[in-house]
Design a protein around this motif. Structure first.
Motif, mmCIF file in Angstrom:
data_model
loop_
_atom_site.group_PDB
_atom_site.id
_atom_site.type_symbol
_atom_site.label_atom_id
_atom_site.label_comp_id
_atom_site.label_asym_id
_atom_site.label_seq_id
_atom_site.Cartn_x
_atom_site.Cartn_y
_atom_site.Cartn_z
ATOM 1 N N ALA A 15 0.853 -1.182 0.000
ATOM 2 C CA ALA A 15 0.000 0.000 0.000
ATOM 3 C C ALA A 15 0.897 1.242 0.000
ATOM 4 O O ALA A 15 2.119 1.147 0.043
ATOM 5 N N HIS A 249 -3.519 -3.217 9.971
ATOM 6 C CA HIS A 249 -3.591 -4.270 8.948
ATOM 7 C C HIS A 249 -3.551 -5.647 9.603
ATOM 8 O O HIS A 249 -4.335 -6.545 9.267
ATOM 9 N N ARG A 426 0.630 -10.326 -0.462
ATOM 10 C CA ARG A 426 -0.513 -9.595 -1.006
ATOM 11 C C ARG A 426 -1.798 -9.939 -0.257
ATOM 12 O O ARG A 426 -2.775 -10.425 -0.824
ATOM 13 N N LEU A 428 -5.051 -8.839 1.745
ATOM 14 C CA LEU A 428 -6.008 -7.737 1.859
ATOM 15 C C LEU A 428 -6.471 -7.619 3.305
ATOM 16 O O LEU A 428 -6.940 -8.586 3.905
ATOM 17 N N ILE A 431 -6.719 -0.811 6.719
ATOM 18 C CA ILE A 431 -5.692 0.212 6.867
ATOM 19 C C ILE A 431 -6.335 1.467 7.450
ATOM 20 O O ILE A 431 -7.557 1.622 7.443
ATOM 21 N N TYR A 437 -8.972 -0.292 3.003
ATOM 22 C CA TYR A 437 -8.409 -1.632 2.877
ATOM 23 C C TYR A 437 -7.235 -1.564 1.916
ATOM 24 O O TYR A 437 -7.240 -0.779 0.964
ATOM 25 N N GLY A 438 -6.217 -2.384 2.168
ATOM 26 C CA GLY A 438 -5.047 -2.383 1.305
ATOM 27 C C GLY A 438 -4.306 -3.693 1.370
ATOM 28 O O GLY A 438 -4.573 -4.540 2.231
ATOM 29 N N LYS A 440 -0.755 -5.767 1.803
ATOM 30 C CA LYS A 440 0.598 -5.762 2.346
ATOM 31 C C LYS A 440 1.151 -7.178 2.257
ATOM 32 O O LYS A 440 0.387 -8.152 2.251
#
Length: 513
Positions: A15, A249, A426, A428, A431, A437-438, A440
C-alpha cells in the motif's frame, strides 16, 4: 515509514508508504565485558558491537536480577539509584528493571554495587533516549478520528456455554480473501467465529480506533501504550496508531468483524487489545516488548501476535553482554506471560534467511550505523525464536489464480525453527487511511493468521494450555513437501517437518473440529 522500518515490522508494504525516514546516531566505543555463560557454545564468538553511553547523554538499560523475586529486585533497584540511574519501570514478577542514566560508567557501577543480585545489565539502544520529546512527525491520515464505537454485544450461548454461530451474508470483499480459503477459515466459520471471551493482544503499532471493521472488536479496557520508555501508558488515546498502519492491517486479519462491511478476519467473533510497542520512529526496543508481554499476562489475554523483531539487533547474541541482557529480559517476559496462559505467535522474518544456520548480519544495529558482523547459533531473532513462541513463515499463492502455494521469496526459513506456514503475500486487510483496505506482504501478514486460528482454538477449547495449543496447531497443520525452492537457502527436510513450512500449512478447520 521507510523500507527499513517496514522490514523491522516484517512487512514489505504494497500500500502507499507513509514517508517517514528513520534517523539514527552512529556511536561506538571499545571494550565489553563477558556476558553470563561466556563464549557461546553454538559456534565461534560473534562479532562484538559495543554500545557507547557517554556522560551527559541519557541512555536506556534493562537489568535482570539473579533471582526473579521482589527481594532481589529491590536490591537491583537500590544499585540503580546508587549508580546514578533513574528507575523507569520494575517488573518484580520476572526480576527485570528498566532504568535510564546519563553516567558513562553506569553499567560497571551497577554491577559493582549490585553484587550477586545483578545477573546482567545491558543498554537497549545505540541512540539517546528520546521519550518525552516532540516527535515532530504528523500522521499521514490527519488529526484525531473521533469517538470510539461501543463494544459489540455478546452473543447468546446455549446451555453448555458454547457460542451459537449466526448465519449472515458474506462481507462485500470476503471473496477476495484467498488467504482465508487457503487456511480453511471460511469453513471453520461454519463451526465458530470465535468467542467474545477470548482476547488477542496485538503487539504492534496500534489499531485504528474507529475503523468500521475493527471498532466493535477492540478491547478498549485492556489496550495500552508500551512505547513510552517501556512503562504502561493507559491514557485513552495512547494506544492509537500515529505513524504506522501496520498494526491496523494485522488486526484486520486476526479479527475484522463479520458485519456486512469490507472483509472478515480469521476470528471475527473475538476481541483484540491494542498493545502498542512501536514508537513514532518505528522502533520496538526491548523494554517495549517486555512491557507488552507482561501486560498481556497481567490482563489475562489468551493470544498475542508479534509481527516484528526487537530493535536494534535483528539477532541478539548470547555472548555479547548488552544483547544478552536485553534478550534475557524479553525471554523472561515471554515465559512469565506463557505461564499465565498466553500463547504467542510471531513472524519468522523477511530476510530470506536460514534461521537454523546463521552466518552474518549486515543490518544491525538498525537505530545507528549497521556493521557487518559474524553470528553463531547462539544469536537469535527475538521474540520469534524464544521458547514456546510459534514461528510462522509466509506463503504466496502460486499460481496467482488458484489456491496452490509456495514459500514467499522474502520469508525466513529454518529446519527445526519454523513451526507452521501461513499466507503472507498480497494480503487484503484493514488500513487507517480513509478507514479503508489495502494489500501488504510479509511474514507480518502470515503471523496474524496463526494468532487468529489460536483464538478460534481457544474459543472451542477454553481449558487448553499454551503448550497444548501449540502442539495441536502443529499436529493439525497440513503437511507440505519442499517442492519448488525459492530464493535463499534450499528447502531441507521431509514433508512432515521441513525448513520452509515446518509442520505444514495452517488449517483453521481442523483446529476447531
Amino acid at each position: 515509514m521507510s523500507l527499513r522500518s517496514n522490514r523491522r515490522l516484517r512487512a514489505v508494504v504494497l500500500a502507499a508508504a507513509t514517508g517517514l525516514t528513520l534517523a539514527g546516531l552512529a556511536v561506538s566505543t571499545p571494550g565489553a565485558t563477558a556476558a553470563p555463560g561466556g563464549v557461546s557454545a553454538d559456534g565461534p564468538p560473534s562479532t562484538p558491537v559495543p554500545i557507547s553511553t557517554p556522560d551527559g547523554v541519557v541512555s536506556a538499560y534493562v537489568l535482570n536480577a539473579k533471582h526473579a523475586n521482589p527481594g532481589q529486585t529491590r536490591l537491583v533497584e537500590r544499585a540503580v539509584r546508587q549508580a546514578g540511574g533513574v528507575i523507569v519501570q520494575t517488573w518484580p514478577e520476572i526480576g527485570v528493571v528498566v532504568a535510564h542514566s546519563d553516567r558513562a560508567s553506569f553499567r560497571d557501577r551497577v554491577r559493582q554495587l549490585g553484587g550477586n543480585a545483578v545477573e546482567s545489565v545491558g543498554a537497549t539502544r545505540t541512540v539517546p533516549v528520546t521519550e518525552g520529546t516532540p516527535a515532530g512527525v504528523a500522521a499521514p491520515w490527519g488529526p484525531g478520528k473521533g469517538q470510539l464505537r461501543k463494544e459489540a454485544p455478546r452473543r447468546d450461548t446455549d446451555s453448555a456455554g458454547s457460542e451459537q454461530t449466526v448465519a449472515v451474508a458474506p462481507d462485500p470483499r470476503e471473496s477476495e480473501q484467498w488467504d482465508m480459503q487457503m487456511i480453511k477459515a471460511d469453513q471453520a466459520h461454519a463451526i465458530t467465529d470465535g468467542s467474545r471471551k477470548v482476547v488477542v493482544g496485538v503487539l504492534d503499532s496500534g489499531i485504528d480506533p474507529d475503523h468500521p471493521d475493527l471498532a466493535a472488536n477492540i478491547d478498549v479496557a485492556d489496550s495500552v501504550n508500551c512505547s513510552n520508555a517501556g512503562r504502561p501508558d493507559t491514557s485513552p488515546t495512547g494506544w492509537y496508531p500515529t505513524t504506522s498502519d501496520h498494526g491496523t492491517h494485522v488486526a484486520g486479519t486476526i479479527g475484522a468483524a463479520r458485519n456486512g462491511t469490507g472483509i472478515v478476519g480469521v476470528a471475527p467473533g473475538v476481541r483484540m487489545a491494542s498493545v502498542k510497542v512501536v514508537n513514532d520512529a518505528g522502533f520496538i526496543y526491548p523494554e517495549y516488548a517486555v512491557c507488552g508481554f507482561m501486560w498481556a499476562g497481567e490482563h489475562g489475554m489468551d493470544v498475542t501476535n508479534n509481527s516484528y523483531y526487537v530493535d536494534p539487533f535483528e539477532f541478539y547474541c548470547e555472548d555479547q553482554p548488552d544483547q544478552y541482557a536485553a534478550k534475557e529480559a524479553v525471554r523472561r517476559a515471554v515465559a512469565w506471560s506463557t505461564d499465565q496462559g498466553v500463547v504467542h505467535a510471531a513472524a519468522a522474518g523477511n530476510s530470506s534467511y536460514d534461521l537454523a544456520n546463521k552466518t552474518t548480519d549486515t543490518g544491525s544495529p538498525d537505530d545507528g550505523t549497521p556493521v557487518e558482523r559474524t553470528l553463531n547459533n547462539g544469536c537469535q531473532d527475538i521474540p520469534t525464536e524464544l521458547p514456546g513462541v510459534v514461528t510462522v513463515s509466509s506463503l504466496e499463492r502460486f499460481p496467482t489464480t488458484g489456491l496452490e502455494n509456495r514459500l514467499s521469496g522474502f520469508s525466513n526459513r529454518g529446519l527445526g525453527v519454523i513451526d507452521v506456514a501461513a499466507p503472507g503475500s498480497r494480503i487484503l486487510s484493514t488500513i487507517v487511511n480513509g478507514n479503508g483496505y489495502g494489500l501488504k506482504s510479509g511474514t507480518s501478514m502470515a503471523s496474524p493468521h496463526v494468532a487468529g486460528v489460536l483464538a478460534l482454538m481457544k474459543s472451542v477449547h477454553p481449558g487448553w494450555t499454551p503448550a497444548q495449543m501449540v502442539a495441536k496447531l502443529r499436529a493439525q497443520a497440513d503437511d507440505h513437501a519442499c517442492g519448488t525452492t525459492t530464493a535463499g537457502a534450499p528447502c531441507v527436510g521431509p514433508e512432515t517437518d521441513n525448513s520452509y513450512y515446518g509442520e505444514g500449512v495452517l488449517d483453521a478447520l481442523d483446529a476447531v473440529s
